[in-house]
Design an enzyme around this catalytic site. Structure first.
Site, PDB file in Angstrom:
ATOM      1  N   SER A  42     -11.331  -5.196  11.691  1.00 56.02           N
ATOM      2  CA  SER A  42     -10.251  -6.119  11.346  1.00 56.02           C
ATOM      3  C   SER A  42      -8.938  -5.359  11.328  1.00 56.02           C
ATOM      4  O   SER A  42      -8.921  -4.148  11.086  1.00 56.02           O
ATOM      5  CB  SER A  42     -10.499  -6.722   9.964  1.00 56.02           C
ATOM      6  OG  SER A  42      -9.374  -7.472   9.533  1.00 56.02           O
ATOM      7  N   TYR A  55     -12.367  -5.371   0.785  1.00 58.58           N
ATOM      8  CA  TYR A  55     -12.534  -5.889   2.149  1.00 58.58           C
ATOM      9  C   TYR A  55     -11.876  -4.941   3.146  1.00 58.58           C
ATOM     10  O   TYR A  55     -12.484  -4.564   4.158  1.00 58.58           O
ATOM     11  CB  TYR A  55     -11.940  -7.293   2.263  1.00 58.58           C
ATOM     12  CG  TYR A  55     -12.013  -7.847   3.665  1.00 58.58           C
ATOM     13  CD1 TYR A  55     -13.197  -8.388   4.149  1.00 58.58           C
ATOM     14  CD2 TYR A  55     -10.906  -7.810   4.507  1.00 58.58           C
ATOM     15  CE1 TYR A  55     -13.278  -8.880   5.449  1.00 58.58           C
ATOM     16  CE2 TYR A  55     -10.974  -8.303   5.798  1.00 58.58           C
ATOM     17  CZ  TYR A  55     -12.164  -8.838   6.262  1.00 58.58           C
ATOM     18  OH  TYR A  55     -12.236  -9.319   7.550  1.00 58.58           O
TER      19      TYR A  55
END
Length: 147
Positions: A42, A55
């Site tokens: 990501s 995350y």
């Protein structure tokens, strides 16, 4: 905002899932001296956002792991490794993280997210590169998302 259960789930899915899949594929790839591992990281592995520290850490781990694999497996076994690093994608992530700071940040986040097909196209690009080339990273962002 300690949410240990959420942290454990993120580590299990984002890191352990990648490790287990890699462990399953590597014996076959090393034996045939070819293959292509595509991991989904990501942009959050590069750029942290409020309420998303764990995350972001898991996605940074995926990117680092992919780079390590590429260095170890490419020269020795001809195995290519690509890390796809999307920006905002239309997924369940905004609902999955219950941290109030994250929810507040998401409420003011206005971009047109990528669709799963966009990520698939990015993967296809890497997978169809000529055998002499490894597409190491693909950073794909919504047009209206600032990094």
């Amino acid at each position: 905002n300690v949410r240990v259960e959420e942290w454990e789930q993120m580590v299990d899915v984002n890191i352990n899932g990648v490790l287990y899949c890699t462990a399953a594929a590597l014996p076959h790839f090393t034996e045939q001296k070819s293959g292509h591992i595509v991991n989904v990281s990501s942009v959050a592995g590069r750029r942290l956002f409020t309420g998303g520290a764990v995350y972001c850490a898991t996605k940074h781990a995926v990117t680092a792991f992919s780079e390590g694999l590429r260095r170890e497996l490419g020269p020795a076994f001809g195995i290519r490794v690509t890390s796809i690093e999307p920006g905002a994608v239309a997924t369940e992530l905004p609902e999955a993280i219950a941290d109030p700071e994250f929810q507040e940040a998401m409420a003011s986040f206005e971009v047109t997210p990528l669709e799963s097909e966009d990520i698939a196209e990015s993967s296809r690009y890497a997978l169809t590169a000529p055998p002499r080339a490894t597409v190491h990273e693909v950073l794909v962002m919504p047009t209206d998302q600032a990094m």
